[in-house]
Structures are given as structure tokens and as C-alpha cells.
Scaffold this motif. Sequence first.
Motif, PDB file in Angstrom:
ATOM      1  N   MET A  65       1.281  -2.320  -5.011  1.00  0.00           N
ATOM      2  CA  MET A  65       1.907  -1.160  -4.387  1.00  0.00           C
ATOM      3  C   MET A  65       0.713  -0.519  -3.449  1.00  0.00           C
ATOM      4  O   MET A  65      -0.263  -0.275  -4.221  1.00  0.00           O
ATOM      5  CB  MET A  65       2.549  -0.012  -4.834  1.00  0.00           C
ATOM      6  N   TRP A  91       4.405   4.138   1.518  1.00  0.00           N
ATOM      7  CA  TRP A  91       3.959   3.500   0.250  1.00  0.00           C
ATOM      8  C   TRP A  91       4.775   2.288  -0.145  1.00  0.00           C
ATOM      9  O   TRP A  91       6.073   2.461  -0.323  1.00  0.00           O
ATOM     10  CB  TRP A  91       4.087   4.517  -0.860  1.00  0.00           C
ATOM     11  N   LEU A 100       5.357  -2.148  -0.945  1.00  0.00           N
ATOM     12  CA  LEU A 100       4.765  -3.485  -1.762  1.00  0.00           C
ATOM     13  C   LEU A 100       4.073  -4.090  -0.647  1.00  0.00           C
ATOM     14  O   LEU A 100       4.332  -4.425   0.626  1.00  0.00           O
ATOM     15  CB  LEU A 100       6.141  -4.328  -2.091  1.00  0.00           C
TER      16      LEU A 100
END
Length: 157
Positions: free
Chosen positions: A117, A106, A108
Motif C-alpha cells: 500500500m 492510498w 495497492l
Amino acid sequence: MNNIPQIGQPAPDFSTPDQNNNLINLADINEWIILYFYPKDNSPGCTTEAQDFTKLSLEFTTAGAKIIGVSPDSAVSHCKFIDQHNLSITLLTDPEHKLIEAYGAWRLKKFMGKEYMGVNRSTFLISPDKIIAYIWTNVKTKGHAETVLNKMQEFVV
């Protein structure tokens, strides 16, 4: 946020529902695991990746491996995805990103100048003793399943 487990470390434990709402526990799997993270059911790249793993599923099974895909999608979405594309792999549902975050997938992301995200396409090869044997991050789908199979076969020979 980018707490990606490293090769040689224990795989982060999980107990996560699959497409049929059955809990899949890492501790209960006593074979090699191909754990791959993908952004979304039925998107072009994710469909290609799932179809490629399905095409090679017999080779993975013969080599002693279980293929497990993970995305934030619901069990209903996973079932439709499996039915629509005749997939033969297990898909875990992780809408709260717990498993995705545990594996550092997970992250950016950027698209058309916007940051957000999302799931970074990643694959983890986990040995039967629950140790991370190999990692692929920022995966490109074309040929990826075959690359994973070839790497896994190096370990099981």
C-alpha cells in the motif's frame, strides 16, 4: 479503498497540519486549490514535481490558486525538503493517511513483483466553492505542473 472523489462532487473536507504544524482547513481557502498527493519527500520524482510547481507558483498565484502537496512525511521532513530545494509551496503532513485515503490516493502498488500500500501520485483541481473541477491519477511528473496550470486557466478565463 479506491474511493476517488469524482469531478463535480464536493471536495472531501480536511483540517491537516502543514510543514509548520499550522492547521490548514479546506473551508478557510477561498481560491482555487491544486491539491497533489505524492509518495515521499526527496525522492527523485517527488522532488521534480515539487520543483516544477514551485517554478510555476507565480503563475498559479496570479490565476488565483494555492498549491498544496500532501504526503505521509513528517513536518520535520517537509521543512528539510522545502529548505533543501527552495520550495515555495505548502506541504501537508498526513502520516495516518486520513487525507490521502479521503481522496482515494492510498492504493495497492507494485514494485519489482511485490505488492504494498502506498500513495498513488494524484492531483485534484478544486474550485473556490470546494467542488472538484478536474482530477489526474497515476501522474507522471515530467510536465505535470504545466498541464495542471493550463487546465486551471481554462476554468478561470
